[in-house]
Design a protein around this motif. Sequence first.
Motif, PDB file in Angstrom:
ATOM      1  N   SER A 184       0.861  -1.195   0.000  1.00 39.45           N
ATOM      2  CA  SER A 184       0.000   0.000   0.000  1.00 39.45           C
ATOM      3  C   SER A 184       0.889   1.234   0.000  1.00 39.45           C
ATOM      4  N   ALA A 185       0.263   2.374  -0.070  1.00 45.86           N
ATOM      5  CA  ALA A 185       0.952   3.625   0.239  1.00 45.86           C
ATOM      6  C   ALA A 185       1.192   3.644   1.738  1.00 45.86           C
ATOM      7  N   THR A 188      -2.322   8.387   0.839  1.00 44.26           N
ATOM      8  CA  THR A 188      -3.373   8.498  -0.183  1.00 44.26           C
ATOM      9  C   THR A 188      -4.349   9.623   0.165  1.00 44.26           C
ATOM     10  N   GLU A 223       1.636   4.580  -3.755  1.00 43.52           N
ATOM     11  CA  GLU A 223       2.081   3.193  -3.880  1.00 43.52           C
ATOM     12  C   GLU A 223       3.422   3.118  -4.613  1.00 43.52           C
ATOM     13  N   PHE A 230      -3.219  -1.277  -5.401  1.00 41.01           N
ATOM     14  CA  PHE A 230      -4.151  -0.163  -5.620  1.00 41.01           C
ATOM     15  C   PHE A 230      -4.208   0.357  -7.060  1.00 41.01           C
ATOM     16  N   ARG A 290     -10.606   2.868  -3.157  1.00 41.37           N
ATOM     17  CA  ARG A 290      -9.918   3.035  -1.879  1.00 41.37           C
ATOM     18  C   ARG A 290      -9.748   1.692  -1.165  1.00 41.37           C
ATOM     19  N   GLY A 291      -8.576   1.531  -0.589  1.00 48.88           N
ATOM     20  CA  GLY A 291      -8.294   0.307   0.167  1.00 48.88           C
ATOM     21  C   GLY A 291      -8.032  -0.912  -0.705  1.00 48.88           C
ATOM     22  N   ALA A 292      -7.816  -0.692  -2.008  1.00 46.03           N
ATOM     23  CA  ALA A 292      -7.796  -1.832  -2.936  1.00 46.03           C
ATOM     24  C   ALA A 292      -6.460  -2.556  -3.031  1.00 46.03           C
ATOM     25  N   SER A 293      -5.507  -2.236  -2.175  1.00 45.90           N
ATOM     26  CA  SER A 293      -4.250  -2.986  -2.247  1.00 45.90           C
ATOM     27  C   SER A 293      -4.450  -4.464  -1.932  1.00 45.90           C
TER      28      SER A 293
HETATM   29  N1  ASP Z   1      -3.461   3.457  -0.567  1.00 44.87           N
HETATM   30  C1  ASP Z   1      -4.777   3.100  -0.985  1.00 44.87           C
HETATM   31  C2  ASP Z   1      -5.804   3.728  -0.061  1.00 44.87           C
HETATM   32  O1  ASP Z   1      -5.463   4.300   0.954  1.00 44.87           O
HETATM   33  C3  ASP Z   1      -4.969   1.643  -1.113  1.00 44.87           C
HETATM   34  C4  ASP Z   1      -4.743   0.843   0.147  1.00 44.87           C
HETATM   35  O2  ASP Z   1      -4.183   1.330   1.109  1.00 44.87           O
HETATM   36  O3  ASP Z   1      -5.134  -0.334   0.159  1.00 44.87           O
HETATM   37  O4  ASP Z   1      -6.965   3.677  -0.361  1.00 44.87           O
END
Ligand code: ASP
Length: 467
Positions: A36-37, A42, A122, A188, A202-205
């Motif tokens: 992820s980042a 992000t 990322e 991501f 969002r959150g797609a890592s």
């Molecule tokens: N960096 C992206 C986010 O904050 C993906 C992730 O963290 O999974 O949405």
Amino acid sequence: MTTVLKFGGTSLATPDALERVARIVRGGRAPVVVVSAKAGTTNALIAASRTAATGDVVTAETAMTRLAASHDELLRKVARKDGDAAAALEELAQRTKALVRSVAILHECSPRSQDAIASYGELASAEVVAATLRAHGIDALAVPATGIVVTDDAFGNAAPVFEETYVRARAVLLPLVTRGRVPVVTGFIGATRDGVTTTLGRGASDYTAAILAAGLRADECLIYTDVSGVMSADPRIVAEARPLARLSYAEAAELSHFGAKVLHPRAVLPAIEAGIPVRILNTFAPDDAGTTITGQTASDGSIVKATTSLGGLGLLTVAGAEMSGIPGFAAKVFDTTAAEEVSVLMISQASSENSICIVVPADTAERLKAALERMLAKELAYHDVERVTVERPIAVVAAVGEGMRGTPGVAARVFGALGREGVNVIAIAQGSSERNISFCVGEADQVRAVRAIHQEFAREPATVRAG
Ligand code: ASP
Ligand code: MG
């Protein structure tokens, strides 16, 4: 065979965390790393792109400078001598600043521009992680997923083109792994067939990790985060809450809906469908067993495996003795929730059909009530519907577990436990999957209700450890 190891933002944010990551990767079997980042990045990038869109180039560029400096500093602490990584970070920062300036000049940030800016997080973190691993004697290299994950052009929420992505994942990553190298792939992000950068939401890592695991037919997909798996209840509510060794995909899906935010199960579906177990592990306690999620029904003798809850909700009741037997009535109610774009968390209608209850976020309840009164104006005038009422704040509590299916007496135990605690139940719902009994209580009773149910089922062997 490879193992995909994905590290979340808090696992990448400090030199100490990065050291732990290096130790974990060193112990991995033919590892492919997905990152992820680093935490907060992000959000900061999206904020900067929005600020730039207002024309405020100074604030937006300052934010970018700060982000770049924090990555440079982290790199200096973990891999001072890595000139390649330092140069890569510098180039990424320059490119992203140029993008931010263009947005400021245009006073417009399209989803496409926003994805290009957000990808910095990322891309930069992959450089830092690869450098950390190299500093630990691991032959690692940063690999942008733009060359692997092929997506449509729905910027901000792009959908992967699976087969092409799988072919590329094998073509790009397997030769590296075969030679003992460790690819550090950006989560991501992806790219369209034309090579334009996209993001997967969002959150797609986690999603990236599951996609790569499926494409590589990996042995396992390990998701490293900052907690030791999915817990049997929120530990802030239940002191005796314990990590769950095993969850079926269906159970994970039931849990995630209410507060258990460790993982978005849909994100790991590609791995589950490919028969690859997904394990949630803790970077900061890597020896903890964590939670293993598989497609199979995980029968470990437990009945209710976990109890979760969500507060801040409102209960709308549409009631009237004449409502029964009118076809299309429920359709009107749900047409209204759809038109108002309100998401409904729970529905209950008793078979007398004298009322329909729906549970919605509390801050949407009054607006929805007004909309329902408009929609049902005629029924209200003719007294087919007597009233639309709102109760809030309320909470939904859910008892979840595969072991509930076909086991008689579970509901009796759930509601018996609540009765002994003197908790008043306002509405009840159970889907025919039988994996979830949900009910509403006043928000003031939320904590007591969760504790009572957790306590009732705590004796069943949900603590059985995964292998
Ligand atoms: N960096 C992206 C986010 O904050 C993906 C992730 O963290 O999974 O949405
Ligand atoms: Mg994240």
